[in-house]
Design an enzyme around this catalytic site. Sequence first.
Site, PDB file in Angstrom:
ATOM      1  N   GLY A  10      93.764  82.826  26.137  1.00  0.00           N
ATOM      2  CA  GLY A  10      93.579  84.193  26.628  1.00  0.00           C
ATOM      3  C   GLY A  10      92.460  84.889  25.888  1.00  0.00           C
ATOM      4  O   GLY A  10      92.561  86.073  25.534  1.00  0.00           O
ATOM      5  N   SER A 139     105.868  90.998  22.346  1.00  0.00           N
ATOM      6  CA  SER A 139     105.792  92.410  22.704  1.00  0.00           C
ATOM      7  C   SER A 139     107.146  93.051  22.487  1.00  0.00           C
ATOM      8  O   SER A 139     108.190  92.389  22.563  1.00  0.00           O
ATOM      9  CB  SER A 139     105.382  92.560  24.178  1.00  0.00           C
ATOM     10  OG  SER A 139     105.592  93.884  24.629  1.00  0.00           O
ATOM     11  N   TYR A 164     108.715  89.723  32.558  1.00  0.00           N
ATOM     12  CA  TYR A 164     107.750  89.754  31.455  1.00  0.00           C
ATOM     13  C   TYR A 164     108.476  89.938  30.121  1.00  0.00           C
ATOM     14  O   TYR A 164     108.211  89.228  29.142  1.00  0.00           O
ATOM     15  CB  TYR A 164     106.739  90.875  31.683  1.00  0.00           C
ATOM     16  CG  TYR A 164     105.801  91.091  30.513  1.00  0.00           C
ATOM     17  CD1 TYR A 164     104.755  90.206  30.261  1.00  0.00           C
ATOM     18  CD2 TYR A 164     105.967  92.183  29.660  1.00  0.00           C
ATOM     19  CE1 TYR A 164     103.905  90.400  29.192  1.00  0.00           C
ATOM     20  CE2 TYR A 164     105.114  92.383  28.586  1.00  0.00           C
ATOM     21  CZ  TYR A 164     104.090  91.485  28.352  1.00  0.00           C
ATOM     22  OH  TYR A 164     103.243  91.675  27.278  1.00  0.00           O
TER      23      TYR A 164
END
Length: 280
Positions: A10, A139, A164
């Site tokens: 990424g 996260s 997610y």
Amino acid sequence: MDGKVCLITGATGGIGLETAKALARMGATVVLVGRDPGRTEAAVTAVKEAAPDAHVDRLRADLTSLKSVRELAQAFRSRYSRLDVLLNNAGLIIDRRQVTEDGLEATMATNHFAPFLLTNLLLDVMKATGPARIINVSSDAHVAARLDFDDLQSEKRYIGFQVYGTSKLANILFTRALAKRLQGTQVTANAVHPGMVRTGFGHNTVGFFRHIVKLGAAFMISAEKGARTSVYLASSPEVEAVSGQYFYKCRPKKPSSAARNDALAERLWQVSEQLTGVKG
């Protein structure tokens, strides 16, 4: 970081690109992983502009594909005999369920199964390197998430942000189980919450989450600031022997109770081995 090799997924934008720039400035060889050749070349150019003397390389991979992940690992091994830092940074959020060529739900495939497989395929290189570090970008979206092993592919119910969050919970559980397996080696594994970062992430959605991202942009930090904890974990002597932790703003942070559940971590590891064929 002179003489050290860092592989970053990424890496074509946002946190990944800023981390690559910072590590390149410190003297590291940075290997950028991207799916789109044009964006990857642009990222290489950006890193070279930030660190003109650094060695910058690129490898192509589609992290929704387990075959592509295996090819990525093989391509890296054919070029490099050491790996000092593996930064599993790539992330995906989509608002409509998609299935990969492997029959996996795309968000979990990209955010969890791909780094699980890539890390395991490169572990022997990292162990042979000496002190080496694995960093998994998670996260705080994990906090409200739970793992439903009866519906791990979200076939019964799909809500993009919840899936997610589940993938980010999986990142921490993977880190926890991996750190236990790395005890007695010179390889560490930690997870990181970069904060709410102003990047292009989430802009490929069309639903509610896209509006949340737009509304919250004014309150988000820059990608450069969001990369600081990843850079810290990759380079600081202070965390050379620290493993199995979840970091935020360069400090350990206590994740959710689910993220600290060792039985859950072990079950996820076993399921991930089966679904990725990592032992094959």
